[in-house]
Design a protein around this motif. Structure first.
Motif, short mmCIF file in Angstrom:
data_model
loop_
_atom_site.label_atom_id
_atom_site.label_comp_id
_atom_site.label_asym_id
_atom_site.label_seq_id
_atom_site.Cartn_x
_atom_site.Cartn_y
_atom_site.Cartn_z
N ASP A 93 -0.90 -34.49 47.48
CA ASP A 93 -0.13 -35.23 46.72
C ASP A 93 1.42 -35.25 47.24
OD1 ASP A 93 1.14 -36.50 44.46
OD2 ASP A 93 1.53 -34.50 43.50
N VAL A 94 1.44 -36.23 48.46
CA VAL A 94 2.68 -36.08 48.97
C VAL A 94 3.80 -36.67 48.21
CG1 VAL A 94 2.08 -35.50 51.34
CG2 VAL A 94 1.87 -37.93 50.54
N ASP A 95 3.35 -37.54 47.16
CA ASP A 95 4.48 -38.35 46.24
C ASP A 95 4.82 -37.18 45.27
OD1 ASP A 95 5.11 -40.87 46.76
OD2 ASP A 95 3.33 -41.55 45.55
N GLY A 96 4.37 -36.14 45.22
CA GLY A 96 4.90 -34.99 44.50
C GLY A 96 4.66 -35.26 42.98
N PHE A 97 3.65 -36.24 42.38
CA PHE A 97 3.67 -36.55 40.98
C PHE A 97 2.53 -35.83 40.28
CE2 PHE A 97 4.97 -41.39 42.28
CZ PHE A 97 6.28 -40.78 42.39
N VAL B 245 4.38 -30.78 39.93
CA VAL B 245 5.77 -30.78 38.94
C VAL B 245 5.98 -29.55 38.46
CG1 VAL B 245 6.54 -31.92 36.90
CG2 VAL B 245 5.31 -33.26 38.57
N GLY B 246 4.82 -28.76 38.01
CA GLY B 246 4.99 -27.64 37.58
C GLY B 246 5.70 -26.45 38.62
N LYS B 247 5.20 -26.53 39.94
CA LYS B 247 5.76 -25.64 40.88
C LYS B 247 7.25 -25.75 41.31
CE LYS B 247 1.31 -24.64 43.33
NZ LYS B 247 0.72 -24.71 44.56
N MET B 248 7.65 -27.25 41.13
CA MET B 248 8.85 -27.57 41.26
C MET B 248 9.78 -27.05 40.15
SD MET B 248 11.17 -29.95 39.98
CE MET B 248 10.29 -31.10 39.26
N ALA B 249 9.19 -27.32 39.02
CA ALA B 249 10.13 -26.62 37.71
C ALA B 249 10.43 -25.25 37.99
CB ALA B 249 9.55 -27.02 36.69
N LEU B 250 9.30 -24.53 38.61
CA LEU B 250 9.46 -22.94 38.92
C LEU B 250 10.02 -22.64 39.97
CD1 LEU B 250 5.89 -22.16 37.36
CD2 LEU B 250 8.18 -21.68 36.16
N ASN B 251 10.42 -23.63 40.79
CA ASN B 251 11.20 -23.44 42.23
C ASN B 251 10.28 -22.85 43.09
OD1 ASN B 251 13.11 -23.62 43.99
ND2 ASN B 251 14.59 -22.10 43.25
N LEU B 252 8.68 -23.18 43.20
CA LEU B 252 7.98 -22.57 43.84
C LEU B 252 7.77 -23.68 45.04
CD1 LEU B 252 5.36 -21.23 41.44
CD2 LEU B 252 6.91 -19.86 42.93
N PRO B 253 7.46 -23.27 46.46
CA PRO B 253 7.19 -24.01 47.51
C PRO B 253 6.10 -25.04 46.88
CG PRO B 253 7.13 -21.81 48.16
CD PRO B 253 7.06 -21.78 46.75
N THR B 254 6.44 -26.46 46.95
CA THR B 254 5.49 -27.41 46.73
C THR B 254 5.96 -28.79 47.10
OG1 THR B 254 4.42 -28.44 44.95
CG2 THR B 254 6.91 -28.05 44.49
N PHE B 255 5.30 -29.95 46.95
CA PHE B 255 5.98 -31.34 47.26
C PHE B 255 6.87 -31.62 46.37
CE2 PHE B 255 1.52 -31.46 49.15
CZ PHE B 255 1.74 -31.32 50.46
N ASN C 87 7.33 -35.01 53.70
CA ASN C 87 6.08 -34.00 52.74
C ASN C 87 4.70 -34.16 53.59
OD1 ASN C 87 7.36 -33.22 50.71
ND2 ASN C 87 6.98 -35.26 49.38
N THR C 88 4.50 -35.30 54.31
CA THR C 88 3.25 -35.53 54.87
C THR C 88 3.09 -34.40 56.08
OG1 THR C 88 3.01 -37.82 54.29
CG2 THR C 88 1.60 -36.99 56.13
N LEU C 89 4.27 -34.23 56.85
CA LEU C 89 4.38 -33.29 58.01
C LEU C 89 3.99 -31.81 57.31
CD1 LEU C 89 4.63 -32.52 60.95
CD2 LEU C 89 7.11 -32.61 60.46
N MET C 90 4.72 -31.48 56.28
CA MET C 90 4.31 -30.26 55.46
C MET C 90 2.85 -30.02 55.10
SD MET C 90 6.15 -28.76 51.77
CE MET C 90 7.48 -29.81 52.11
N ALA C 91 2.19 -31.15 54.46
CA ALA C 91 0.84 -30.89 54.27
C ALA C 91 0.05 -30.57 55.61
CB ALA C 91 0.25 -32.41 53.48
#
Length: 291
Positions: A117-121, A126-136, A282-286
């Motif tokens: 999910d390279v759009d990060g939707f 979204v939950g990982k982002m809110a918890l400041n964990l590594p994610t898209f 994000n795609t490079l990260m994936a």
């Protein structure tokens, strides 16, 4: 006043990504592969998806564009997503929004493998982002962070007002800027169309992220001197003096606000180009996660 030049910054990022891709290929590693699914023939969506495909070519990614007719059923689209989910050659993919009315967008987003999910939707990301964990991180907020970082704009301890609470920009932006991170540690107010006395809030802001979707909404009398302005909006407005009959404007009255701002993004050429650059990132990260 200094322009936050998203066009130049995104070109720099693409150049950096292209060098990384060349190194991957040199070391016989897998070439990053981004797929995009578009349903229907919406002109703006087609233009945007084609720009993503061209950006992939520029940095050395492989890309796949899947065009489906407007009549495609929800079940058929879900089947297409499942094929992409299990295709090991695809590192990441996006389903271009908006979708036709008969398709439930949230159901489609939920069906995407969070690791692709390279759009990060996806709610997982979204939950990982809110918890400041590594994610898209979704591409537009990610691009804003990168733009602020590359122009060395300090956010720690600053008063930030985010105007607009969409799930794509406003809401994640408010979370990211309040987090303990390099471009973060700010005191953030999330405002929207129902916020009372909005000018009182914006006049106190050191940084304003305008993402409300109303052309030239933010006026000079709503901001203080030396404010940093990030304008996410882009709207076509009629202009008989132009050959095409319209001009593009943001959510900020640029001509008047720029006279008070220390930094400001232009429209076009500000946040927009950054969005595609960060999708590539994000795609490079994936790709690295799948290595």
């Amino acid at each position: 006043m200094i322009l936050l030049d998203g066009k130049k910054t995104s070109a720099d990022i693409k150049e950096e990504i292209a060098l990384e891709v060349a190194e991957l290929i040199k070391n016989d590693k897998k070439t990053p592969h981004l797929a995009a699914v578009i349903v229907g023939d919406d002109g703006a969506s087609l233009t945007y998806v084609n720009a993503k495909v061209k950006a992939c070519e520029r940095v050395g990614f492989e890309s796949t564009l899947i065009r489906l007719p407007k009549e495609t059923s929800e079940e058929e689209l879900l089947n297409e997503i499942e094929i992409l989910n299990i295709d090991n050659d695809i590192d990441g993919f996006i389903v271009q929004l908006p979708l036709p009315d008969h398709i439930n967008e949230q159901k489609i987003i939920m069906a995407i493998n969070p690791d692709k999910d390279v759009d990060g939707f996806h709610p997982t990301n979204v939950g990982k982002m809110a918890l400041n964990l590594p994610t898209f991180i979704s591409a537009t907020p990610f691009g804003i962070l990168e733009l602020l970082d590359r122009y060395n704009i300090k956010t720690s301890g600053k008063n930030v007002v985010v105007i607009g609470r969409s799930h794509i920009v406003g809401s994640p932006m408010s979370i990211l800027l309040s987090q303990k991170r390099k471009i973060g540690n700010a005191t953030v107010t999330l405002a929207h169309s129902r916020t009372k006395n909005l000018p009182e809030l914006t006049k106190q802001a050191d940084i304003i992220i305008a993402a409300i979707g109303i052309p030239e909404f933010l006026k000079a009398d709503m901001v203080k001197e030396d404010v940093v302005i990030v304008d996410v909006g882009i709207t076509r407005v009629a202009d008989a003096s132009r050959r095409n009959g319209f001009r593009l404007v943001g959510d900020v009255a640029f001509n008047e606000v720029s006279k008070k701002a220390s930094y400001i993004t232009p429209v076009p050429g500000g946040v927009g180009p950054m969005t595609i650059a960060m999708l590539l990132k994000n795609t490079l990260m994936a790709n690295k996660k799948n290595d």
